[in-house]
Scaffold this active site. Sequence first.
Site, PDB file in Angstrom:
ATOM      1  N   SER A 191       0.843  -1.202   0.000  1.00  0.00           N
ATOM      2  CA  SER A 191       0.000   0.000   0.000  1.00  0.00           C
ATOM      3  C   SER A 191       0.868   1.237   0.000  1.00  0.00           C
ATOM      4  O   SER A 191       2.016   1.208   0.471  1.00  0.00           O
ATOM      5  CB  SER A 191      -0.870   0.027   1.263  1.00  0.00           C
ATOM      6  OG  SER A 191      -1.535   1.275   1.390  1.00  0.00           O
ATOM      7  N   TYR A 204      -2.007  -1.096  10.539  1.00  0.00           N
ATOM      8  CA  TYR A 204      -2.141  -1.429   9.119  1.00  0.00           C
ATOM      9  C   TYR A 204      -0.915  -0.949   8.334  1.00  0.00           C
ATOM     10  O   TYR A 204      -0.310  -1.707   7.571  1.00  0.00           O
ATOM     11  CB  TYR A 204      -3.409  -0.778   8.563  1.00  0.00           C
ATOM     12  CG  TYR A 204      -3.612  -0.972   7.078  1.00  0.00           C
ATOM     13  CD1 TYR A 204      -4.140  -2.157   6.570  1.00  0.00           C
ATOM     14  CD2 TYR A 204      -3.283   0.043   6.161  1.00  0.00           C
ATOM     15  CE1 TYR A 204      -4.335  -2.328   5.202  1.00  0.00           C
ATOM     16  CE2 TYR A 204      -3.474  -0.121   4.797  1.00  0.00           C
ATOM     17  CZ  TYR A 204      -4.001  -1.312   4.318  1.00  0.00           C
ATOM     18  OH  TYR A 204      -4.190  -1.479   2.962  1.00  0.00           O
TER      19      TYR A 204
HETATM   20  P1  NAD Z   1     -11.600  -5.886  -0.122  1.00  0.00           P
HETATM   21  O1  NAD Z   1     -12.352  -5.789   1.131  1.00  0.00           O
HETATM   22  O2  NAD Z   1     -12.355  -6.051  -1.377  1.00  0.00           O
HETATM   23  O3  NAD Z   1     -10.556  -7.060  -0.064  1.00  0.00           O
HETATM   24  C1  NAD Z   1      -9.951  -7.511   1.092  1.00  0.00           C
HETATM   25  C2  NAD Z   1     -10.222  -8.989   1.160  1.00  0.00           C
HETATM   26  O4  NAD Z   1      -9.423  -9.535   2.198  1.00  0.00           O
HETATM   27  C3  NAD Z   1     -11.652  -9.351   1.486  1.00  0.00           C
HETATM   28  O5  NAD Z   1     -12.440  -9.494   0.346  1.00  0.00           O
HETATM   29  C4  NAD Z   1     -11.499 -10.666   2.227  1.00  0.00           C
HETATM   30  O6  NAD Z   1     -11.826 -11.747   1.393  1.00  0.00           O
HETATM   31  C5  NAD Z   1     -10.014 -10.740   2.552  1.00  0.00           C
HETATM   32  N1  NAD Z   1      -9.824 -11.012   3.969  1.00  0.00           N
HETATM   33  C6  NAD Z   1      -9.832 -10.141   5.005  1.00  0.00           C
HETATM   34  N2  NAD Z   1      -9.650 -10.809   6.167  1.00  0.00           N
HETATM   35  C7  NAD Z   1      -9.522 -12.128   5.832  1.00  0.00           C
HETATM   36  C8  NAD Z   1      -9.324 -13.316   6.582  1.00  0.00           C
HETATM   37  N3  NAD Z   1      -9.210 -13.289   7.922  1.00  0.00           N
HETATM   38  N4  NAD Z   1      -9.273 -14.482   5.911  1.00  0.00           N
HETATM   39  C9  NAD Z   1      -9.403 -14.545   4.575  1.00  0.00           C
HETATM   40  N5  NAD Z   1      -9.588 -13.449   3.822  1.00  0.00           N
HETATM   41  C10 NAD Z   1      -9.641 -12.257   4.448  1.00  0.00           C
HETATM   42  O7  NAD Z   1     -10.684  -4.583  -0.194  1.00  0.00           O
HETATM   43  P2  NAD Z   1      -9.447  -4.206  -1.124  1.00  0.00           P
HETATM   44  O8  NAD Z   1      -9.229  -2.783  -0.865  1.00  0.00           O
HETATM   45  O9  NAD Z   1      -9.631  -4.689  -2.489  1.00  0.00           O
HETATM   46  O10 NAD Z   1      -8.251  -4.985  -0.441  1.00  0.00           O
HETATM   47  C11 NAD Z   1      -7.344  -5.797  -1.148  1.00  0.00           C
HETATM   48  C12 NAD Z   1      -5.925  -5.460  -0.739  1.00  0.00           C
HETATM   49  O11 NAD Z   1      -5.599  -4.153  -1.171  1.00  0.00           O
HETATM   50  C13 NAD Z   1      -5.684  -5.490   0.778  1.00  0.00           C
HETATM   51  O12 NAD Z   1      -4.455  -6.126   1.030  1.00  0.00           O
HETATM   52  C14 NAD Z   1      -5.574  -4.016   1.104  1.00  0.00           C
HETATM   53  O13 NAD Z   1      -4.792  -3.797   2.247  1.00  0.00           O
HETATM   54  C15 NAD Z   1      -4.924  -3.493  -0.142  1.00  0.00           C
HETATM   55  N6  NAD Z   1      -5.030  -2.039  -0.340  1.00  0.00           N
HETATM   56  C16 NAD Z   1      -6.244  -1.469  -0.516  1.00  0.00           C
HETATM   57  C17 NAD Z   1      -6.321  -0.088  -0.703  1.00  0.00           C
HETATM   58  C18 NAD Z   1      -7.631   0.608  -0.915  1.00  0.00           C
HETATM   59  O14 NAD Z   1      -7.656   1.827  -0.942  1.00  0.00           O
HETATM   60  N7  NAD Z   1      -8.734  -0.102  -1.070  1.00  0.00           N
HETATM   61  C19 NAD Z   1      -5.152   0.677  -0.702  1.00  0.00           C
HETATM   62  C20 NAD Z   1      -3.935   0.055  -0.514  1.00  0.00           C
HETATM   63  C21 NAD Z   1      -3.885  -1.318  -0.326  1.00  0.00           C
END
Ligand code: NAD
Length: 299
Positions: A191, A204
């Site tokens: 991130s 985080y």
């Molecule tokens: P999202 O909620 O769609 O995806 C996160 C997923 O993590 C969930 O769908 C879930 O299936 C999984 N998850 C969470 N806890 C879990 C557990 N205990 N066991 C199994 N699965 C679990 O949101 P997203 O933003 O698409 O997140 C995907 C990645 O992107 C993450 O690593 C997040 O940190 C990273 N990210 C997101 C952003 C943003 O702005 N959305 C920015 C930087 C990084």
Amino acid sequence: MEKKAYNVMQNPLTQYRQDGYPKQLQEYPGVQDDMDPTPDCGEETYVGTGRLKGRKALITGGDSGIGRAAAIAFAREGADIAVNYMESEQKDAESLAELLKAEGKKVYLIPGDLSDEEFNKKMIKEANEKLGGLDILALIAGKQVSQTDIEEVTTEQITNTFKINVFSLFWTVKAALPLLPPGASIITCSSIQAYQPSPNLLDYAASKSAIIAFTRALAKQIASKGIRVNSVAPGPIWTPLQISGGQEQEKLPKFGQNTPLKRSGQPVELAGAFVFLASQEASYVTAEVYGVTGGNHLG
Ligand code: NAD
Ligand code: MG
């Protein structure tokens, strides 16, 4: 707004929603189908060109958000996919499987909790069996809990964040390494928070820095096996993570608007980075962090 194929030239400022978002709160981990508006993971716009033909990919967090965008893209590029998610996200996982199966793609669903070490091992075994091998790991699942005061960050929260975001990478990779052939690709999801941490995301942001160190060290450790390891570092992307405890509600109306591109990203805008890093086109790319941030660069 009319949806053009994601790869048709257009102005990135206006390509996706420029407005902020209505306040909304769901219980972690959230269901994307219940979001307003629903994130764009490329369902109607991602066009594949055979870049992952014959490949076998496991995607964690593949039901929604960035993981779903990677899953759609991998499948449309020709890969068979296995998707991990939590049981409460069955609705998103099923709609993904339905969409891709209707296009003739192979999709296997493996629900389970990544904070459980045994489950990580089981997931790899099952993915390998169902896909008949494994050569792409897209480890995208993650947990984000917003807390404005360190006094409120409990040991339970810190432990969960690190188990899901960091420990599961160790568990998954340890189980998968004996199965991965030369040419395989491992992609983590870090991130911009690793570089520009927000005051409300202490645990985080620390976990996302750990992911980058893990990615780079692992890349060097296993380069001799012909396996590449890279990370994608997103900026502000509209996903369930933002509305299930990961973000302050007051920030949603202007979410993403402090980037040079003046809007949040949509998950589909990450798809190309994951496909590139997974594919043989990235044969000389390892230990790299690829930012998709709307212009708030890394470092
Ligand atoms: P999202 O909620 O769609 O995806 C996160 C997923 O993590 C969930 O769908 C879930 O299936 C999984 N998850 C969470 N806890 C879990 C557990 N205990 N066991 C199994 N699965 C679990 O949101 P997203 O933003 O698409 O997140 C995907 C990645 O992107 C993450 O690593 C997040 O940190 C990273 N990210 C997101 C952003 C943003 O702005 N959305 C920015 C930087 C990084
Ligand atoms: Mg989800």
